[in-house]
Write a protein that holds these residues in place. Structure first.
Motif, PDB file in Angstrom:
ATOM      1  N   PRO A   1      29.640  52.480  53.479  1.00 48.01           N
ATOM      2  CA  PRO A   1      31.045  51.964  54.076  1.00 48.01           C
ATOM      3  C   PRO A   1      30.655  50.372  53.472  1.00 48.01           C
ATOM      4  N   ASP A   2      29.679  49.670  53.554  1.00 46.67           N
ATOM      5  CA  ASP A   2      29.554  48.396  53.261  1.00 46.67           C
ATOM      6  C   ASP A   2      29.422  48.145  51.855  1.00 46.67           C
ATOM      7  N   GLY A   3      29.632  48.943  51.051  1.00 46.79           N
ATOM      8  CA  GLY A   3      29.889  48.907  49.595  1.00 46.79           C
ATOM      9  C   GLY A   3      28.609  49.348  48.706  1.00 46.79           C
ATOM     10  N   ARG A   4      27.346  49.190  49.478  1.00 44.78           N
ATOM     11  CA  ARG A   4      26.260  49.524  48.520  1.00 44.78           C
ATOM     12  C   ARG A   4      26.134  50.757  48.126  1.00 44.78           C
ATOM     13  N   VAL A   5      25.538  50.902  46.767  1.00 46.60           N
ATOM     14  CA  VAL A   5      25.532  52.298  46.291  1.00 46.60           C
ATOM     15  C   VAL A   5      23.813  52.750  46.234  1.00 46.60           C
TER      16      VAL A   5
ATOM     17  N   LEU B   1      26.773  43.071  46.759  1.00 47.82           N
ATOM     18  CA  LEU B   1      25.733  42.153  46.441  1.00 47.82           C
ATOM     19  C   LEU B   1      25.899  40.895  46.369  1.00 47.82           C
ATOM     20  N   THR B   2      26.933  40.419  46.145  1.00 44.97           N
ATOM     21  CA  THR B   2      27.351  38.936  46.042  1.00 44.97           C
ATOM     22  C   THR B   2      27.523  38.364  47.279  1.00 44.97           C
ATOM     23  N   THR B   3      27.545  39.039  48.515  1.00 46.38           N
ATOM     24  CA  THR B   3      27.963  38.497  49.707  1.00 46.38           C
ATOM     25  C   THR B   3      26.614  38.717  50.670  1.00 46.38           C
TER      26      THR B   3
ATOM     27  N   ILE C   1      18.431  51.353  49.669  1.00 52.05           N
ATOM     28  CA  ILE C   1      18.328  50.190  48.835  1.00 52.05           C
ATOM     29  C   ILE C   1      19.103  50.642  47.637  1.00 52.05           C
ATOM     30  N   VAL C   2      19.391  49.555  46.658  1.00 49.72           N
ATOM     31  CA  VAL C   2      20.248  49.878  45.567  1.00 49.72           C
ATOM     32  C   VAL C   2      19.330  49.681  44.392  1.00 49.72           C
TER      33      VAL C   2
ATOM     34  N   GLY D   1      24.701  32.441  45.059  1.00 48.07           N
ATOM     35  CA  GLY D   1      25.704  33.256  44.645  1.00 48.07           C
ATOM     36  C   GLY D   1      24.745  34.519  43.700  1.00 48.07           C
ATOM     37  N   LEU D   2      23.347  34.568  43.705  1.00 46.15           N
ATOM     38  CA  LEU D   2      22.816  35.599  43.213  1.00 46.15           C
ATOM     39  C   LEU D   2      22.511  36.720  44.014  1.00 46.15           C
ATOM     40  N   ALA D   3      22.200  37.881  43.643  1.00 48.28           N
ATOM     41  CA  ALA D   3      22.002  38.903  44.655  1.00 48.28           C
ATOM     42  C   ALA D   3      20.303  38.941  44.560  1.00 48.28           C
TER      43      ALA D   3
END
Ligand code: 9YW
Length: 433
Positions: free
Chosen positions: A65-69, A152-154, A106-107, A162-164
């Motif tokens: 749900p938080d966007g992580r794959v 990844l960017t937030t 983890i991603v 601004g980097l992951a």
């Protein structure tokens, strides 16, 4: 030679297909891996675009749900004992449309937008129905790809520039790369963890090729640390022992924004396309500002806990070439590094001249096709056609002579690791097309 190589690559992709996803290798990696799926889709685009989309969908159906794959989506048909660390160890609640499939927390590098764009572009070669399917798949994927970038960017913008950040070496896809040695030295190595957990990789692969037990105890410890707070990224820097800005991961993050700009354009989302281009530009600037070392004239990983750049010169340092806005000084530096005695074509995973260059051990020396494929793409982005062709020919020769191996000995070309490895086969198709 090319028909033979093409056919053998297609056979590998047929063998490793598991109903609704591709496994990287049947024995060693019996689940679905995130960035493997992207490389694999790029090859499936030529022989079975329907499966390329199916594979990407299977991965994104497990998006959090938080966007992580997640870096692995587990196959419920595979026994827990067949891979370590398996779903029970990660203890992740089942998300999304495939509730039976657990995942990791983890991603891996977000190459999927680049892959989706390539599969879409190839669709017209297969006829009108395929083009229609590709457009519908892009519609489905686009918001999910955007959510992945946003995560990844937030949440992973731990350094604030601004980097992951990656919070586990596995997130880089370059597991035991020397790029992490300095940062990993600060991670406690509790070898007793390996009496609790058994390494399955050593049952199916040569220990001399694999990360050491010391590495593994740190890998396990880092998962336990992240898992302890349910994989939350809040205040992670203050309570987790590993946080690094990787040049390769972030170059792919930037390339993904550019692919999203193309996808948004096709979907008629013009305003969003401009936002993606702007984001790619900002990521490029941040990579140059934070990861470029003017003395070595290449890119290095930044350890956020110490604020220092890793001294190691690794293939990941060449990957910012993927970014078209990379200034000339950096393009020239990276190209000189790639052509130097440290690397050459195809590039090994680590500086050949380093005292601890290891021809066998995974990401500490061997040649990998996926990072060389990315390097070739970077050369093309900067119009370096002769170099790109030289690298392409060298990769094709290597795979043709030695087979679709996971990785290759950097001096002899001998195939190492898994023998019928999906991304090697998939990328061979793209290199031949
Ligand atoms: C592991 C599947 C994965 C790749 C990684 C590679 C290796 C070991 O295999 O990881 O057990 O996850 O380093 O890049 O995605 O092919």
């Amino acid at each position: 030679m090319s028909a033979e190589l093409w056919n053998s690559a297609a056979v590998v992709l047929e063998t490793n297909w598991s109903g609704d996803h591709m496994v990287p290798s049947r024995r060693l990696y019996p689940h679905q891996w995130s960035w493997d799926t992207a490389f694999i889709a790029i090859g499936l685009a030529y022989v079975n675009p329907g499966r390329a989309w199916r594979d990407l969908r299977s991965l994104f159906e497990a998006q959090w749900p938080d966007g992580r794959v997640p870096h692995i989506v587990f196959d419920p048909a595979t026994a827990e004992a067949d891979y370590f660390p398996g779903p029970a160890f990660w203890g992740v609640p089942a998300y999304g449309a495939r509730p039976a499939n657990g995942s990791t927390g983890i991603v891996q590098p977000p190459l999927h937008a680049v892959a989706a764009w390539k599969v879409y572009r190839r669709a017209s070669a297969h006829g009108a129905a395929c083009v229609q399917e590709a457009r519908a798949e892009l519609e489905w994927l686009y918001p999910r790809l955007v959510a992945q970038q946003d995560y990844l960017t937030t949440r992973r913008n731990l350094g604030g520039a601004g980097l992951a950040s990656i919070v586990h070496p596995w997130e880089s896809g370059l597991d035991n790369s020397p790029a992490w040695d300095a940062a990993m030295a600060g991670v406690p190595a509790d070898l007793s963890l390996l009496t609790t957990y058994r390494r399955r990789d050593l049952d199916v692969a040569d220990a001399a090729h694999r990360p050491t037990d010391r590495d593994y105890s740190r890998y396990v410890g880092l998962v336990l640390s992240y898992r302890a707070e349910s994989y939350s990224d809040t205040d992670l820097l203050s309570r987790h022992d590993f946080a690094v800005e990787c040049p390769s991961f972030n170059a792919i993050l930037g390339a993904a924004e550019l692919a999203l700009a193309q996808i948004a354009g096709v979907l008629g989302r013009t305003a969003e396309a401009a936002v993606h281009r702007e984001r790619a530009h900002r990521i490029t600037d941040a990579i140059v500002a934070r990861l470029w070392d003017p003395r070595s004239r290449t890119f290095h990983a930044r350890d956020l806990r110490t604020g220092t750049l890793s001294p190691a010169r690794c293939v990941s340092g060449l990957m910012p070439l993927l970014l078209p806005d990379l200034p000339a000084e950096q393009v020239e530096g990276v190209l000189a590094e790639a052509r130097s005695a440290r690397f050459g074509f195809p590039a090994p995973s680590y500086d050949r001249t380093a005292a601890d260059f290891d021809t066998m051990r995974y990401w500490r020396g061997p040649v990998w096709i996926n990072v060389n494929w990315l390097l070739r793409r970077g050369l093309l982005v900067h119009g370096l056609r002769d170099e790109a062709e030289e690298l392409r020919a060298a990769m094709v020769r290597l795979v043709h002579q030695h087979g679709h191996f996971e990785y290759f000995h950097p001096a002899t070309g001998e195939g190492l690791g898994a023998p019928t490895f999906s991304w090697t086969a998939a990328l061979a198709l793209d290199l031949l097309a």
